[in-house]
Write an enzyme that holds these catalytic residues in place. Structure first.
Site, PDB file in Angstrom:
ATOM      1  N   ASP A 294       0.766  -1.263  -0.150  1.00  0.00           N
ATOM      2  CA  ASP A 294       0.049  -0.004  -0.261  1.00  0.00           C
ATOM      3  C   ASP A 294       0.962   1.132   0.039  1.00  0.00           C
ATOM      4  OD1 ASP A 294       0.469   0.602   2.605  1.00  0.00           O
ATOM      5  OD2 ASP A 294      -1.229   0.429   3.446  1.00  0.00           O
ATOM      6  N   ASP A 337      -5.987   2.264  -1.958  1.00  0.00           N
ATOM      7  CA  ASP A 337      -4.348   2.211  -2.300  1.00  0.00           C
ATOM      8  C   ASP A 337      -3.691   0.855  -1.870  1.00  0.00           C
ATOM      9  OD1 ASP A 337      -4.729   2.602   0.570  1.00  0.00           O
ATOM     10  OD2 ASP A 337      -2.767   3.607   0.700  1.00  0.00           O
TER      11      ASP A 337
END
Length: 413
Positions: A294, A337
């Site tokens: 991420d 994300d």
């Protein structure tokens, strides 16, 4: 940097690297460069020798045939990075897209694979062969400069096709007439160059091969290797589906793609992960890994820059992430994300190697797109999860969180 360290670094790169000394002699070439056919190697080396040592600038590109040659000076040596006009990773992604699009439009998978490969490889002949028994193959369709014909029944005896099934790996020949003097059909066709790779069923058994042939030895073997690995992998996945599943595949293809990044979405990830887990469970010689990634502080970036700019960041990052590994290594966006990459059949993958790959992506984004990003990741092997997807994701997520906390601690110390 010592010369041995330089050699070792170059050997880790996917690009073709030649290193010359002050006398214009090759003192090292990496594994990727060694895969280039000898005639092509000679052309590249002869062309490189025309570049004055130590006067080449790192931003100067020299073009020879379909190669881009980028020179770098380093102490008493010169390094030449050679790559095709389009990287194998880009070509492979486009090949996969065309193949899936043809399937979506209802085209026969053998025809779809044959024509997609022709369009992105550019060799004169492309085909998919089906293994009938240990002595014969059937070629449903063969493309000659994009014009199709077939089917053709073919005996395996004394042919390059036979060696493909014996070797069970990518095979390349650049002097077909001398290597296979008894293969009258290839001799009459004027085939000079031949490459092929098997495709398998769910039981990991070879059921055929994809082949490409050309009437010249002026070819890019690295690109061919990448594209054959892509198309055989995709063809194997598709052929596993029964007729009803194939209809669903056509209807749902777009639903498996993340609309923003064009990576596979969570549903696509789960389908592909289960396929890889099943294959690795059945053949435990296969070493596979999952990496969860991420983007650090993405929520703050999104709030500061606005959602439109946040979307652009995700798109740029995804473009780079899609080429993080080899052809069989695939990236997906799970949401927000958060991304995952499956590294399939990756024996010696380590956290240091993943960090290095991610750092390369972040550096390119900083250099080309002025995006200053940081990432956390967690690495887990299929084996330690006992080939269970839920456990695999949990392990990777826990290690990603630990990686994030460790990095934050270092930043504040």
């Amino acid at each position: 940097m010592e010369i041995s360290q330089l050699f070792s670094l170059c050997d880790k790169l996917d690009e073709c690297i030649f290193i010359f000394d002050e006398d214009h002699q090759v003192i090292h070439q990496n594994a990727a460069a060694s895969k280039i056919p000898l005639p092509e190697q000679r052309k590249l080396i002869d062309h490189i020798k025309t570049v004055p040592i130590h006067t080449a600038q790192s931003d100067e590109l020299r073009l020879e045939n379909h190669w881009i040659i980028q020179p770098f000076s380093l102490e008493h040596n010169s390094i030449f990075l050679c790559k095709t006009k389009q990287s194998p990773g880009d070509s492979a992604s486009q090949l996969r897209e065309e193949f899936l699009d043809r399937l979506h439009r209802g085209q026969n998978p053998f025809l779809a694979a044959t024509l997609s490969l022709y369009h992105h490889l550019g060799w004169r002949w492309t085909a998919v062969a089906q293994l009938l028994d240990s002595h014969r193959i059937n070629i449903p369709v063969i493309s000659d400069k994009g014009k199709t014909s077939g089917p053709v029944m073919y005996s395996l005896e004394d042919t390059p096709c036979n060696l493909i099934h014996q070797a069970k790996q990518f095979i390349f020949f650049n002097d077909v007439a001398n290597a296979f003097p008894n293969d009258k059909m290839l001799r009459d066709m004027g085939v000079q160059t031949y490459a092929g790779l098997i495709y398998k069923n769910r039981q990991n058994k070879a059921i055929g091969h994809v082949l490409a042939m050309h009437d010249s030895d002026d070819v890019d073997v690295n690109l061919c290797d990448h594209l054959l690995r892509t198309i055989t992998h995709e063809l194997s996945l598709y052929l596993e589906l029964d007729s009803s599943q194939r209809e669903i595949f056509k209807v749902r293809r777009l639903a498996l793609t993340d609309h923003l990044t064009r990576l596979g979405n969570r549903s696509a990830f789960e389908h592909y992960a289960h396929h890889c887990l099943d294959a690795a469970r059945d053949d435990q010689r296969i070493r596979a890994h999952l990496v969860m990634i991420d983007i650090d502080h993405f929520k703050q970036l999104n709030d500061q820059l606005g959602h439109d700019q946040g979307d652009i960041i995700l798109q740029r990052f995804s473009d780079k992430l899609s080429t993080i590994g080899r052809i069989q290594d695939r990236a997906f966006r799970l949401g927000g994300d958060e991304f995952v990459v499956i590294f399939y059949d990756s024996n010696n993958l380590t956290e240091d190697m993943i960090r290095e790959k991610i750092d390369v992506i972040l550096h390119e984004l900083q250099q080309k797109d002025a995006l200053d990003l940081e990432c956390s990741f967690g690495l887990a092997s299929f084996k330690e999860s006992h080939y269970n997807l839920e456990k695999l994701l949990k392990l990777a997520d826990q290690r990603m969180y630990k990686n994030k906390q460790t990095r934050r601690t270092k930043q504040h110390s």
